[in-house]
Design a protein around this motif. Structure first.
Motif, PDB file in Angstrom:
ATOM      1  N   UNK A  86      55.974 -13.031  -1.988  1.00  0.00           N
ATOM      2  CA  UNK A  86      55.498 -14.068  -1.073  1.00  0.00           C
ATOM      3  C   UNK A  86      56.540 -15.187  -1.019  1.00  0.00           C
ATOM      4  N   UNK A  87      57.080 -15.413   0.180  1.00  0.00           N
ATOM      5  CA  UNK A  87      58.119 -16.422   0.360  1.00  0.00           C
ATOM      6  C   UNK A  87      57.482 -17.725   0.820  1.00  0.00           C
ATOM      7  N   UNK A  88      57.759 -18.812   0.081  1.00  0.00           N
ATOM      8  CA  UNK A  88      57.219 -20.126   0.428  1.00  0.00           C
ATOM      9  C   UNK A  88      58.353 -21.138   0.553  1.00  0.00           C
ATOM     10  N   UNK A  89      58.065 -22.216   1.255  1.00  0.00           N
ATOM     11  CA  UNK A  89      59.059 -23.260   1.479  1.00  0.00           C
ATOM     12  C   UNK A  89      59.311 -24.071   0.220  1.00  0.00           C
ATOM     13  N   UNK A  90      58.228 -24.468  -0.461  1.00  0.00           N
ATOM     14  CA  UNK A  90      58.348 -25.369  -1.594  1.00  0.00           C
ATOM     15  C   UNK A  90      57.362 -24.982  -2.689  1.00  0.00           C
ATOM     16  N   UNK A  91      57.545 -25.553  -3.872  1.00  0.00           N
ATOM     17  CA  UNK A  91      56.661 -25.276  -5.009  1.00  0.00           C
ATOM     18  C   UNK A  91      55.220 -25.671  -4.682  1.00  0.00           C
ATOM     19  N   UNK A  92      55.037 -26.755  -3.907  1.00  0.00           N
ATOM     20  CA  UNK A  92      53.680 -27.198  -3.550  1.00  0.00           C
ATOM     21  C   UNK A  92      52.941 -26.111  -2.766  1.00  0.00           C
ATOM     22  N   UNK A  93      53.674 -25.320  -1.957  1.00  0.00           N
ATOM     23  CA  UNK A  93      53.048 -24.224  -1.212  1.00  0.00           C
ATOM     24  C   UNK A  93      52.650 -23.089  -2.156  1.00  0.00           C
ATOM     25  N   UNK A 138      60.762  -0.901  -5.729  1.00  0.00           N
ATOM     26  CA  UNK A 138      59.360  -1.254  -5.972  1.00  0.00           C
ATOM     27  C   UNK A 138      58.843  -2.343  -5.067  1.00  0.00           C
ATOM     28  N   UNK A 139      59.731  -3.117  -4.430  1.00  0.00           N
ATOM     29  CA  UNK A 139      59.287  -4.161  -3.498  1.00  0.00           C
ATOM     30  C   UNK A 139      59.062  -3.509  -2.132  1.00  0.00           C
ATOM     31  N   UNK A 140      57.813  -3.535  -1.649  1.00  0.00           N
ATOM     32  CA  UNK A 140      57.453  -2.882  -0.382  1.00  0.00           C
ATOM     33  C   UNK A 140      57.189  -3.865   0.754  1.00  0.00           C
ATOM     34  N   UNK A 141      56.786  -5.102   0.393  1.00  0.00           N
ATOM     35  CA  UNK A 141      56.418  -6.060   1.434  1.00  0.00           C
ATOM     36  C   UNK A 141      56.883  -7.462   1.078  1.00  0.00           C
ATOM     37  N   UNK A 142      57.374  -8.168   2.082  1.00  0.00           N
ATOM     38  CA  UNK A 142      57.735  -9.579   1.945  1.00  0.00           C
ATOM     39  C   UNK A 142      56.839 -10.361   2.902  1.00  0.00           C
ATOM     40  N   UNK A 143      55.999 -11.229   2.337  1.00  0.00           N
ATOM     41  CA  UNK A 143      55.099 -12.053   3.154  1.00  0.00           C
ATOM     42  C   UNK A 143      55.748 -13.420   3.350  1.00  0.00           C
ATOM     43  N   UNK A 144      55.986 -13.786   4.595  1.00  0.00           N
ATOM     44  CA  UNK A 144      56.573 -15.088   4.903  1.00  0.00           C
ATOM     45  C   UNK A 144      55.453 -16.110   5.064  1.00  0.00           C
ATOM     46  N   UNK A 145      55.162 -16.823   3.992  1.00  0.00           N
ATOM     47  CA  UNK A 145      54.090 -17.824   3.990  1.00  0.00           C
ATOM     48  C   UNK A 145      54.700 -19.197   4.248  1.00  0.00           C
ATOM     49  N   UNK A 146      55.306 -19.340   5.427  1.00  0.00           N
ATOM     50  CA  UNK A 146      55.980 -20.585   5.790  1.00  0.00           C
ATOM     51  C   UNK A 146      55.104 -21.416   6.719  1.00  0.00           C
ATOM     52  N   UNK A 147      55.346 -22.708   6.731  1.00  0.00           N
ATOM     53  CA  UNK A 147      54.543 -23.605   7.561  1.00  0.00           C
ATOM     54  C   UNK A 147      54.712 -23.287   9.042  1.00  0.00           C
ATOM     55  N   UNK A 148      53.664 -23.535   9.812  1.00  0.00           N
ATOM     56  CA  UNK A 148      53.661 -23.228  11.254  1.00  0.00           C
ATOM     57  C   UNK A 148      54.328 -24.345  12.052  1.00  0.00           C
ATOM     58  N   UNK A 149      55.523 -24.745  11.596  1.00  0.00           N
ATOM     59  CA  UNK A 149      56.313 -25.742  12.304  1.00  0.00           C
ATOM     60  C   UNK A 149      57.461 -25.028  13.005  1.00  0.00           C
ATOM     61  N   UNK A 155      62.986 -20.399  10.465  1.00  0.00           N
ATOM     62  CA  UNK A 155      63.373 -19.838   9.171  1.00  0.00           C
ATOM     63  C   UNK A 155      62.790 -18.443   8.994  1.00  0.00           C
ATOM     64  N   UNK A 156      61.536 -18.256   9.421  1.00  0.00           N
ATOM     65  CA  UNK A 156      60.891 -16.941   9.320  1.00  0.00           C
ATOM     66  C   UNK A 156      61.654 -15.897  10.132  1.00  0.00           C
ATOM     67  N   UNK A 157      62.070 -16.261  11.337  1.00  0.00           N
ATOM     68  CA  UNK A 157      62.840 -15.334  12.182  1.00  0.00           C
ATOM     69  C   UNK A 157      64.188 -15.018  11.538  1.00  0.00           C
ATOM     70  N   UNK A 158      64.823 -16.031  10.970  1.00  0.00           N
ATOM     71  CA  UNK A 158      66.121 -15.839  10.324  1.00  0.00           C
ATOM     72  C   UNK A 158      65.988 -14.871   9.139  1.00  0.00           C
ATOM     73  N   UNK A 168      61.726  -2.655   3.642  1.00  0.00           N
ATOM     74  CA  UNK A 168      60.539  -3.433   3.284  1.00  0.00           C
ATOM     75  C   UNK A 168      59.831  -3.906   4.550  1.00  0.00           C
ATOM     76  N   UNK A 169      58.515  -4.004   4.448  1.00  0.00           N
ATOM     77  CA  UNK A 169      57.727  -4.532   5.563  1.00  0.00           C
ATOM     78  C   UNK A 169      57.734  -6.049   5.465  1.00  0.00           C
ATOM     79  N   UNK A 170      58.080  -6.724   6.559  1.00  0.00           N
ATOM     80  CA  UNK A 170      58.084  -8.195   6.575  1.00  0.00           C
ATOM     81  C   UNK A 170      56.890  -8.649   7.408  1.00  0.00           C
ATOM     82  N   UNK A 171      56.001  -9.428   6.794  1.00  0.00           N
ATOM     83  CA  UNK A 171      54.806  -9.908   7.484  1.00  0.00           C
ATOM     84  C   UNK A 171      54.769 -11.436   7.414  1.00  0.00           C
ATOM     85  N   UNK A 172      53.908 -12.038   8.244  1.00  0.00           N
ATOM     86  CA  UNK A 172      53.744 -13.494   8.193  1.00  0.00           C
ATOM     87  C   UNK A 172      52.262 -13.815   8.168  1.00  0.00           C
ATOM     88  N   UNK A 173      51.954 -15.025   7.782  1.00  0.00           N
ATOM     89  CA  UNK A 173      50.557 -15.457   7.741  1.00  0.00           C
ATOM     90  C   UNK A 173      50.011 -15.540   9.152  1.00  0.00           C
TER      91      UNK A 173
END
Length: 201
Positions: A86-93, A138-149, A155-158, A168-173
């Motif tokens: 799960x990819x996040x922008x910051x530790x707070x996320x 072993x990594x099958x999916x990367x979830x882009x849990x980035x803010x909807x800004x 960044x998600x597209x990049x 790997x499957x790339x998904x977003x929230x």
């Protein structure tokens, strides 16, 4: 000309508190006064906690979380699904997702999002390590849990392009109507996203 009514030590405390997010000079003065009034029960324990945190807290070299150990508690947890990153922008996320209990996977903290206006380019983010981790077996999916800004979606597209060569499957929230939300109170962007991402009932 404004007069200083407190000594330089108290003024310094106020100035430092005013640098915290959500606190302006007036709120900082109130917070400082409250800390001083509650010196034994609040100021002294807070001072000790901050000193200990400063001495012991490190950034996890695996995911970018902050903890008192490296690798962090999350990375060392054997119950987590190692196939999902799960990819996040910051530790707070990361902390927000953990509070929700919605996912039990591994995380990757970018340390920000791409923002040409602020001069934040790909080399300023933790992207090289992300590609390396997504390449691990072993990594099958990367979830882009980035803010909807705009910057978050850019960044998600990049990242999607960056990982395109990997199996790997790339998904977003999903974005849309929040649980308990009323349509009349939602902005047009949220409603549009909810319509576009509608699902079977």
């Amino acid at each position: 000309m404004a007069q200083h009514v407190a000594g330089p030590e108290i003024e310094r405390l106020i100035q430092l508190l005013a640098r915290l997010p959500g606190l302006g000079p007036r709120s900082a003065r109130r917070a400082a006064l409250h800390l001083i009034k509650k010196r034994e029960t609040l100021l002294n324990p807070l001072s000790d906690a901050m000193r200990i945190a400063n001495e012991r807290i490190v950034v996890c070299s695996t995911c970018g979380n902050v903890d008192t150990s490296d690798p962090c508690t999350v990375c060392r947890d054997p119950k987590r699904d190692p196939s999902i990153l799960v990819v996040v922008e910051d530790v707070s996320d990361l902390w927000a997702l953990e509070r929700s209990g919605a996912v039990s996977a591994k995380y990757h903290v970018l340390g920000g999002v791409l923002s040409p206006l602020d001069g934040i380019r790909p080399e300023h983010l933790n992207l090289e390590r992300l590609v390396a981790r997504a390449s691990e077996s072993g990594v099958n999916e990367v979830i882009l849990a980035l803010n909807a800004t705009v910057d978050g979606q850019t960044t998600a597209h990049y990242i999607t392009e960056l990982l395109a060569h990997l199996p790997v499957k790339v998904t977003k929230l999903a974005h849309g109507v929040p649980v308990g939300g009323e349509l009349d109170y939602l902005d047009e962007g949220t409603l549009s996203a909810a319509i576009r991402q509608r699902t079977s009932f």
